[in-house]
Design an enzyme around this catalytic site. Structure first.
Site, PDB file in Angstrom:
ATOM      1  CE  LYS A   1     -46.329  27.921 101.441  1.00 32.76           C
ATOM      2  NZ  LYS A   1     -46.680  26.497 101.228  1.00 32.76           N
TER       3      LYS A   1
ATOM      4  CB  SER B   1     -46.128  24.850  97.821  1.00 31.87           C
ATOM      5  OG  SER B   1     -46.641  24.807  99.014  1.00 31.87           O
TER       6      SER B   1
ATOM      7  CB  SER C   1     -46.443  22.395 101.008  1.00 31.56           C
ATOM      8  OG  SER C   1     -46.937  21.925  99.660  1.00 31.56           O
TER       9      SER C   1
END
EC number: 6.3.5.7
Length: 423
Positions: free
Chosen positions: A28, A103, A127
């Protein structure tokens, strides 16, 4: 590579041989990578290149993993759909025309599409688990302190943890084995209790005698198709030897409100450093610092980030701190107390990961409150600093459904054992 899962596609070679030899991992884009830009999905950090690796990245490379890129995400982790990224939305490989969740949507999409074997995300209020559920993969939110946050760009320090995403529970557990452990550079890390098996060894599917609590507050409001899929998955656990019983967590009715007050307050403090001088693109207003700061933040931050900074600043302002922030912390303590009491009678708790199937693209952007409320089943876990896993439970006509299992602190092995009975 596909589905706009990556912001930066770049190969980072391993530094040693180990248990992840030959395995590709997507990371990420809020996790620092030495010499490879780390944008947090924001125009503010579009050109930021860290001079060091995050601890989890070091551990990946030492274990033999090859990193294949930095994945798309909601800007600074603020979103449930991966549509607030400055680099465009990510598509859901498992549900055409629908969001991948957020996210960490890019990480989940990369795994679901086969662009990477495994991935790392971060979980502040769901997330990792939300995109795992929406993309039909496995995601683990570890106990707060099990995995180092050194090198993670902070959104809400007291809530977030780095966690693995993978096609199967066993593979997620193998990745957790690599990244977990005390780090002297992160004072919040702690050793789990001694004598536990490796997480990968725990993925044996043996749930005979396991007691699973079903919190009515996290099930009753779910979409009908989600509820039916969840019920079928619970029956699978029962047929494998688990027993179930209803439990009540009355405090979770206040969890979403408390979570957003705390998260936005911490965000307003953490993101103050992005002013175009210390970090972020310059505002280019010669001779006037205030105008330069304002211009940098106006141009660098997206609408959702600005909204959360403003609300967080308001909650911390003079005259409102006790009314909002202190009450939110009191609600957080109540949530933790409810979980502790529940675990006196059950081993794990089960609920739908998300109460709804994947949103259609663009749907939640028109109604931010709808996006916030969709986190109802995931944010209580972060408030209580507990571990949770999302495992694919099946599909509705609108896309995949995840089953969330929650355990007591450092109870990851039990969650992995139970999750593997479904996977």
């Amino acid at each position: 590579m596909s589905h706009n899962a990556f912001i930066t596609e770049e190969t980072i070679e391993p530094t040693d041989d180990g248990p992840l030899d030959g395995v590709t991992v997507a990371v990420k884009d809020n996790i620092s990578t030495d010499g490879v830009r780390t944008t947090c999905g924001s125009e503010m950090l579009a050109d930021y290149v860290p001079p060091y690796d995050a601890t989890v990245v070091e551990r990946l490379r030492d274990a033999g993993a090859t990193i294949v890129g930095k994945t798309n995400m909601d800007e600074f982790g603020m979103g449930t759909t991966t549509e607030t990224s400055a680099f465009g939305p990510t598509e859901n490989p498992a549900a055409e025309g629908r969001v991948p969740g957020g996210s960490s949507g890019g990480s989940a999409a990369a795994v679901a599409a086969g662009d990477a074997d495994l991935a790392l995300g971060s979980d502040t209020g769901g997330s990792v688990r939300c995109p795992a559920a929406f993309c039909g993969v496995v995601g683990i939110k570890p106990t707060y302190g099990l995995v180092s946050r050194y090198g993670l760009v902070a959104y809400a320090n007291s809530l977030e943890q780095i966690g693995p995403l993978a096609p199967t529970v066993e593979e997620a557990a193998e990745l957790l084995d690599v990244i977990a452990g005390v780090d002297e550079r992160d004072g919040t890390t702690r050793e789990p209790p001694a004598g536990q098996p490796t997480y990968a060894d725990a993925a044996d599917g043996d749930v005979d005698g396991l007691t699973v609590g079903i919190p009515t507050e996290l099930v009753d409001g779910a979409d009908e198709g989600v509820r039916e899929t969840f019920d079928d998955a619970v029956e699978t656990l029962e047929s494998a030897g688990a027993t179930t019983q209803e439990v009540s967590l009355p405090s979770v009715e206040t969890a979403v409100q408390a979570y957003y007050v705390i998260a936005m307050s911490e965000a307003s403090s953490n993101l103050a450093r992005f002013d175009g001088v210390r970090y972020g693109a310059s505002g280019d207003e010669d001779g006037n610092w205030n105008e330069s700061f304002a211009a940098a933040r106006e141009a660098g931050f997206g609408e959702e980030v600005k909204r959360r900074i403003l609300l967080g600043t308001y909650a911390l302002s003079a005259g409102y701190h006790d009314k909002y922030y202190k009450q939110a912390q009191d609600a957080r303590a109540w949530v933790k107390q409810d979980f502790d009491e529940a675990f006196e009678s059950v081993d794990v708790l089960a609920s739908p990961t998300m109460p709804v199937p994947p949103f259609e693209r663009g749907e939640s952007l028109e109604d931010p409150l709808k996006m916030y409320l969709a986190d109802a089943n995931t944010v209580p876990v972060n408030l209580a600093n507990l571990p949770a896993i999302s495992v694919p439970a099946g599909e509705t006509a609108d896309g995949p459904v995840g089953l969330q299992l929650v355990g007591p602190a450092f109870g990851e092995a039990t969650l992995i054992r139970a999750g593997s009975a479904l996977n």
